[in-house]
Every structure is written in C-alpha cells, then in structure tokens.
Write a protein that holds these residues in place. Structure first.
Motif, PDB file in Angstrom:
ATOM      1  N   TRP A  91      50.174  36.032  34.442  1.00 63.11           N
ATOM      2  CA  TRP A  91      48.892  35.334  34.246  1.00 63.11           C
ATOM      3  C   TRP A  91      48.049  36.159  33.284  1.00 63.11           C
ATOM      4  O   TRP A  91      47.704  37.306  33.573  1.00 63.11           O
ATOM      5  CB  TRP A  91      48.196  35.222  35.595  1.00 63.11           C
ATOM      6  CG  TRP A  91      47.233  34.110  35.772  1.00 63.11           C
ATOM      7  CD1 TRP A  91      46.922  33.118  34.903  1.00 63.11           C
ATOM      8  CD2 TRP A  91      46.447  33.867  36.954  1.00 63.11           C
ATOM      9  NE1 TRP A  91      45.994  32.277  35.454  1.00 63.11           N
ATOM     10  CE2 TRP A  91      45.695  32.712  36.710  1.00 63.11           C
ATOM     11  CE3 TRP A  91      46.314  34.527  38.169  1.00 63.11           C
ATOM     12  CZ2 TRP A  91      44.805  32.192  37.646  1.00 63.11           C
ATOM     13  CZ3 TRP A  91      45.439  34.010  39.114  1.00 63.11           C
ATOM     14  CH2 TRP A  91      44.697  32.857  38.857  1.00 63.11           C
ATOM     15  N   HIS A 148      44.436  36.359  31.199  1.00 60.90           N
ATOM     16  CA  HIS A 148      43.108  35.749  31.269  1.00 60.90           C
ATOM     17  C   HIS A 148      42.156  36.351  30.253  1.00 60.90           C
ATOM     18  O   HIS A 148      42.143  37.560  30.025  1.00 60.90           O
ATOM     19  CB  HIS A 148      42.520  35.890  32.673  1.00 60.90           C
ATOM     20  CG  HIS A 148      42.335  34.569  33.347  1.00 60.90           C
ATOM     21  ND1 HIS A 148      41.203  33.804  33.214  1.00 60.90           N
ATOM     22  CD2 HIS A 148      43.172  33.852  34.125  1.00 60.90           C
ATOM     23  CE1 HIS A 148      41.329  32.683  33.900  1.00 60.90           C
ATOM     24  NE2 HIS A 148      42.531  32.690  34.463  1.00 60.90           N
ATOM     25  N   ALA A 164      40.395  37.124  36.993  1.00 59.63           N
ATOM     26  CA  ALA A 164      40.393  38.444  36.349  1.00 59.63           C
ATOM     27  C   ALA A 164      39.000  39.040  36.415  1.00 59.63           C
ATOM     28  O   ALA A 164      38.213  38.926  35.468  1.00 59.63           O
ATOM     29  CB  ALA A 164      40.855  38.319  34.900  1.00 59.63           C
ATOM     30  N   ASP A 178      43.349  40.136  30.016  1.00 60.52           N
ATOM     31  CA  ASP A 178      43.646  40.753  31.304  1.00 60.52           C
ATOM     32  C   ASP A 178      44.944  40.154  31.842  1.00 60.52           C
ATOM     33  O   ASP A 178      45.073  38.932  31.969  1.00 60.52           O
ATOM     34  CB  ASP A 178      42.506  40.519  32.289  1.00 60.52           C
ATOM     35  CG  ASP A 178      41.291  41.382  31.961  1.00 60.52           C
ATOM     36  OD1 ASP A 178      41.020  41.580  30.766  1.00 60.52           O
ATOM     37  OD2 ASP A 178      40.618  41.844  32.895  1.00 60.52           O
ATOM     38  N   ILE A 210      47.497  39.695  34.889  1.00 61.24           N
ATOM     39  CA  ILE A 210      47.654  39.734  36.339  1.00 61.24           C
ATOM     40  C   ILE A 210      49.108  39.376  36.630  1.00 61.24           C
ATOM     41  O   ILE A 210      49.550  38.261  36.324  1.00 61.24           O
ATOM     42  CB  ILE A 210      46.705  38.737  37.043  1.00 61.24           C
ATOM     43  CG1 ILE A 210      45.252  38.944  36.559  1.00 61.24           C
ATOM     44  CG2 ILE A 210      46.775  38.877  38.548  1.00 61.24           C
ATOM     45  CD1 ILE A 210      44.786  37.954  35.543  1.00 61.24           C
ATOM     46  N   HIS A 244      42.180  39.627  45.088  1.00 58.41           N
ATOM     47  CA  HIS A 244      43.644  39.642  44.982  1.00 58.41           C
ATOM     48  C   HIS A 244      44.155  40.756  44.072  1.00 58.41           C
ATOM     49  O   HIS A 244      45.272  41.232  44.240  1.00 58.41           O
ATOM     50  CB  HIS A 244      44.143  38.291  44.462  1.00 58.41           C
ATOM     51  CG  HIS A 244      43.660  37.949  43.089  1.00 58.41           C
ATOM     52  ND1 HIS A 244      42.351  37.599  42.835  1.00 58.41           N
ATOM     53  CD2 HIS A 244      44.286  37.930  41.892  1.00 58.41           C
ATOM     54  CE1 HIS A 244      42.215  37.361  41.544  1.00 58.41           C
ATOM     55  NE2 HIS A 244      43.372  37.554  40.947  1.00 58.41           N
ATOM     56  N   VAL A 245      43.334  41.205  43.115  1.00 55.46           N
ATOM     57  CA  VAL A 245      43.812  42.225  42.172  1.00 55.46           C
ATOM     58  C   VAL A 245      43.951  43.590  42.843  1.00 55.46           C
ATOM     59  O   VAL A 245      44.563  44.505  42.279  1.00 55.46           O
ATOM     60  CB  VAL A 245      42.888  42.331  40.935  1.00 55.46           C
ATOM     61  CG1 VAL A 245      42.809  40.987  40.221  1.00 55.46           C
ATOM     62  CG2 VAL A 245      41.495  42.827  41.313  1.00 55.46           C
ATOM     63  N   VAL A 261      50.128  43.208  43.330  1.00 54.03           N
ATOM     64  CA  VAL A 261      49.610  42.788  42.031  1.00 54.03           C
ATOM     65  C   VAL A 261      49.483  43.984  41.086  1.00 54.03           C
ATOM     66  O   VAL A 261      48.997  45.045  41.482  1.00 54.03           O
ATOM     67  CB  VAL A 261      48.219  42.118  42.185  1.00 54.03           C
ATOM     68  CG1 VAL A 261      47.621  41.792  40.819  1.00 54.03           C
ATOM     69  CG2 VAL A 261      48.339  40.857  43.030  1.00 54.03           C
ATOM     70  N   GLN A 262      49.915  43.804  39.857  1.00 51.34           N
ATOM     71  CA  GLN A 262      49.652  44.763  38.794  1.00 51.34           C
ATOM     72  C   GLN A 262      48.636  44.127  37.857  1.00 51.34           C
ATOM     73  O   GLN A 262      48.801  42.982  37.429  1.00 51.34           O
ATOM     74  CB  GLN A 262      50.934  45.114  38.039  1.00 51.34           C
ATOM     75  CG  GLN A 262      51.891  45.985  38.837  1.00 51.34           C
ATOM     76  CD  GLN A 262      53.144  46.336  38.063  1.00 51.34           C
ATOM     77  OE1 GLN A 262      54.012  45.505  37.871  1.00 51.34           O
ATOM     78  NE2 GLN A 262      53.239  47.580  37.617  1.00 51.34           N
ATOM     79  N   TYR A 263      47.588  44.879  37.540  1.00 47.95           N
ATOM     80  CA  TYR A 263      46.463  44.338  36.773  1.00 47.95           C
ATOM     81  C   TYR A 263      46.139  45.304  35.643  1.00 47.95           C
ATOM     82  O   TYR A 263      45.797  46.466  35.880  1.00 47.95           O
ATOM     83  CB  TYR A 263      45.260  44.160  37.701  1.00 47.95           C
ATOM     84  CG  TYR A 263      44.036  43.529  37.072  1.00 47.95           C
ATOM     85  CD1 TYR A 263      44.135  42.410  36.266  1.00 47.95           C
ATOM     86  CD2 TYR A 263      42.761  44.054  37.315  1.00 47.95           C
ATOM     87  CE1 TYR A 263      43.004  41.825  35.716  1.00 47.95           C
ATOM     88  CE2 TYR A 263      41.618  43.478  36.770  1.00 47.95           C
ATOM     89  CZ  TYR A 263      41.758  42.362  35.968  1.00 47.95           C
ATOM     90  OH  TYR A 263      40.643  41.774  35.415  1.00 47.95           O
TER      91      TYR A 263
END
Length: 477
Positions: A355, A357, A369, A380, A382, A404-405, A410-412
């Motif tokens: 994802w 953003h 994001a 960004d 996600i 959620h991040v 999750v890798q952000y």
C-alpha cells in the motif's frame, strides 16, 4: 511603546435603529458594540441594499458531535449596518473591498459536480452548500456536471484556464484524479498544473478532503471545505507518476496491491450494502486470506535505509529520452530522476498487501499513513507480509486512527521511487491479482474479479516516481 495602527475606517453607523461606533482595523477586524468579525476568517463578502451594507459571514457554532472533531460546524449569518451618509457608504464599500482583495481570494471558479459518484448527493451538496456560500463571497462560478467516467479529465485537458482562478471538484477523490491527469496531459502542462484545485467532499472516500481538513482539526464537511476554497489559501501536493512502457498515470492518493486492493475493487459486487460493504468484504477476504508472490524495489527516504537488501543489478527501468517524448505525447513525462545512481533496495514476497500513500487519509474512516505529508517528496509504504488472520482483523480495527502502523505485522517506511513486480497467487500460480490506483483498476491479472472498470495497464512491472509539490490545492489554515 508601539502605537496601534490607524484603522482603515472608523465611523458611527446605524445598527437595528441605534447609532453605534464601527471600526475596520488594518488587521481586518470589523468591530461594533461588543461584537467583532475577523474579515479573513469569518466574512465571505458584502452587498449594498439601498442605504445599508449587508455583511455576509460564516460563524462557528457549538462543537461538533463527531468524535475527534475539535471545531464546531459553520453557519451562514448576515449583519446589516447603515453608514451615516452616501459618501460614508461609498468609503465603507471601498475599504471593505480593498481589504478582501488584499487576501488574494479567488474571484472566478470552474466547478465540476459528479452527480453519479458515491451516494449520488453531490448535486444536493452543490445546491445547498457550495452555491450559496460562493454567492455570499461574490465569486463567479461556471458549473459543469460530469457525464461519464473520464469526462472531468477531458474538460481539464481543454479548459480555457485563463478565465478562472481555480477548479473545484464537488465529488469524491475520483474527479480530482481526473483533473490532475487532464492538466498534465496538456501541451501547457507546466502552467496548467499550477491551477489551484479545491475539494468539496461529496463521494464515498473523500480521502484528500479529509486529509486537508483534518490537518487543521476541522471536520470533513462540505461547508468547511468550501470556506477553505473561498479564503484562497494554498498548499503544494506531491504527484506520483506511474509508468509502464510509454503508458503513464498520475496518482495523487494511493496505490494498492494485495489485500487492500482486493477489498476496494472486489467489494463493488456488494455496493448495494453502502459503506458497510468494505467492512463486510474485509472480513470475508481475511477469513480466506491470499498471499501474492512478487517483489518490490525502492529508493528509501533518509532514515529508512535498513529496510530490504541492496540491489546490485540494474533495476531494469529505462528513462524517457527526447525521442520517446516526441513520439508518445507532448504532456508531462514525469520527474527527472537519475535512477541508475540511486541506492535501490529490494524486498521479495510473498506479500499480503502493498500500500503506497501520498496523504494520511485514504477515506474518511481510514487513516492509512499517519506520517504522510502533502509535499515532502516521498510516498509512504505500508506493507503486510507474514500476518495471522486474527492479527489482521485486529490490525484492520486500528485503521480509523492510524494505529495499524504500530503492529509488528506492518512495515512502514517512506520511499522516493518504487518498482512493483506483481506475481501470482501463492496458493494458485494460475491466478494473479489486482492493482488499484486512487480507487480505480490500474491493472488486472489472470483469474481476477471482472468488473466494468477497464484496466489502464498490464499486470506487470510498474515504475513509480514522485514529483515534489507539483500540484496545488486550496487548503484550510
């Protein structure tokens, strides 16, 4: 001690039959008795009615009921006063107009209304909110209802821009995306893309309008959005160029592949459920979780260099040379980027979801994001890879606030350039996936859900570059 600046005008006027002193200060404060109006923030415009001046304004009422809204709703309100003479009436009008003109507000706007998108109430929003406020602000508007998908793009690509101070989209995010693509396909794209664009939320997602209004703590409401346009403040917006060969698409909101794209596009079959279709189909899709093979390559923003592994071979994307530009169109060709001399990283699948953003909110209830900025020159990313079904369900419930991040699943990170190499379904090599850009089908692989939306590109390698602050939006302050 500094002396207070001289007022622009001070006079005794008649208000409700009573003579009272009134002052317009050099800072734009209109004061009388125990009341005052901030011209920049509260005054839309004024009109002369006989010997009286009607000040048309918006005032804030009590705090909103929606959780998280820190400001109240806006209400139109008029105030009348009668100057002491015709000469005084003329001076008041001159001084008021002089100050309003100094604010740089738009005077002529082209308004696109999408009567078909979302809940199909954009026309009502225009009639009940947009038109009255614009008239109060003495803004001349030209209105065009969109007739079909792609119509706004056609209009933006041929519109005589010199006639207007901005383009306003009364819709969800789709019309904004079409306008940006239309402006960038023009031969005069370099000047066209500087045209300020306003967003009035009247669609299903409203991610851009929500991002703009939430950035200053205002509710995502049509009146607040229109007031931001009337005030005329602007901010820059990054634009991502998605390329595949000579095909190009200009994105301003997001790109998704995997779980998020599947939910967004495949839930169309449940459109009769309204907004509940997203939550319903998200649960259904998580219970029957898919993972996709493939790989991503990216140029990380400073501070994110530890993600992935270094790419030692060529990234395999050619830049557009002057001959290809001549052969395949005269519009914007994307940002200049020396891809061979950038430090690329790679992460291989399988993936649950990828994802990208551009702004914080993907929809009014989805803060995809939370660290995204409008014009930082980065997207960004996600990324969901290994995740349990229960973990995903928990993660999805946090998307309304960006929590959620923080999940370990999750890798952000932020990226400057990105390559998506989409693959097959991990459990079935005969099936592929869907790539969703700004709510539309960008690419559809083998064995995917068939819908009316025509894919713009093949289900194959995509190259994404970011041009910092390329577009301009009307923005609240």
């Amino acid at each position: 001690m500094d002396q207070a600046p001289e007022p622009m005008i001070s006079d005794r006027v008649i208000i409700n039959g009573v003579v009272k002193p009134m002052t317009l200060s050099a800072e734009g404060q209109l004061r009388w008795s125990d009341r005052s109006l901030d011209v920049e923030k509260e005054v839309l415009g004024f009109a002369v009615e006989g010997s009286k001046i009607k000040i048309r304004s918006v005032v804030e009422t009590s705090a909103g009921f929606c959780c998280g809204d820190s400001r109240g709703s806006l209400t139109r309100k008029s105030f009348n006063f009668e100057p002491s003479s015709l000469d005084s009436l003329r001076v008041w009008c001159e001084k008021l107009q002089q100050y309003i003109d100094s604010l740089g507000r738009p005077k002529r706007l082209f308004v696109l209304v999408n009567p078909y998108g979302g809940k199909k109430f954009a026309s009502k929003v225009f009639i009940d909110v947009v038109k009255p406020l614009m008239e109060d602000a003495n803004i001349e508007i030209t209105v065009q209802e969109t007739k079909h998908q792609g119509h706004a793009k056609e209009v933006a690509s041929t519109l005589e821009l010199a006639k207007y101070d901005g383009i306003v989209c009364v819709s969800g995010d789709g019309i904004l995306v079409e306008v940006v693509n239309g402006l960038l396909e023009r031969s005069d794209w370099n000047n066209a893309i500087r045209m300020p664009i306003g967003l009035v939320p009247a669609g299903t997602g409203n991610g851009m309008a929500k991002s703009l209004l939430d950035s200053v703590g205002e509710p995502c409401a049509p009146a607040n959005a229109v007031l931001a346009i009337i005030r005329g403040h602007k901010r820059s917006l990054d634009v991502a160029t998605i390329s595949q060969g000579h095909a190009k698409f200009f994105s301003v909101l997001m790109l998704a592949w995997g779980l998020v794209a599947d939910i967004d596009i495949e839930s169309e079959k449940y459109r009769w459920m309204g907004s509940a279709r997203i939550d319903f189909y998200a649960i259904k899709r998580i219970c029957s979780l898919r993972k996709y093979n493939g790989a991503i390559k990216f140029v990380p923003a400073p501070g994110y260099e530890s993600y992935g592994e270094a790419v030692n071979d060529e990234v395999g994307v050619a830049t557009s040379d002057s001959e290809s530009v001549k052969a395949h169109g005269y519009g914007y060709q994307g940002p200049d980027l020396d891809i061979k001399n950038l430090s690329w990283r790679k992460i291989s699948g399988p993936f649950v979801s990828i994802w990208l953003h551009n702004v914080p909110w993907g929809a009014e209830e989805t803060m995809a994001a939370p660290d995204a900025k409008f014009s930082d020159g980065y997207l960004d990313l996600i990324m969901f890879r290994d995740c349990t079904k229960l973990g995903l369900l928990s993660l999805m419930t946090e998307m309304n606030n960006g929590g959620h991040v923080k999940s370990p699943y999750v890798q952000y990170l932020k990226v400057k350039a990105f390559i998506l190499e989409p693959g097959t379904l991990n459990s079935d090599p005969a099936r592929e996936g869907i790539i969703d850009v700004d709510g539309e089908v960008l690419a559809r692989g083998k064995g995917t859900y068939k819908c009316e939306q025509k894919a713009l590109m093949a289900y194959d390698k995509l190259f994404i570059k970011v041009d910092q602050g390329l577009a301009t939006l009307f923005s609240p302050v």
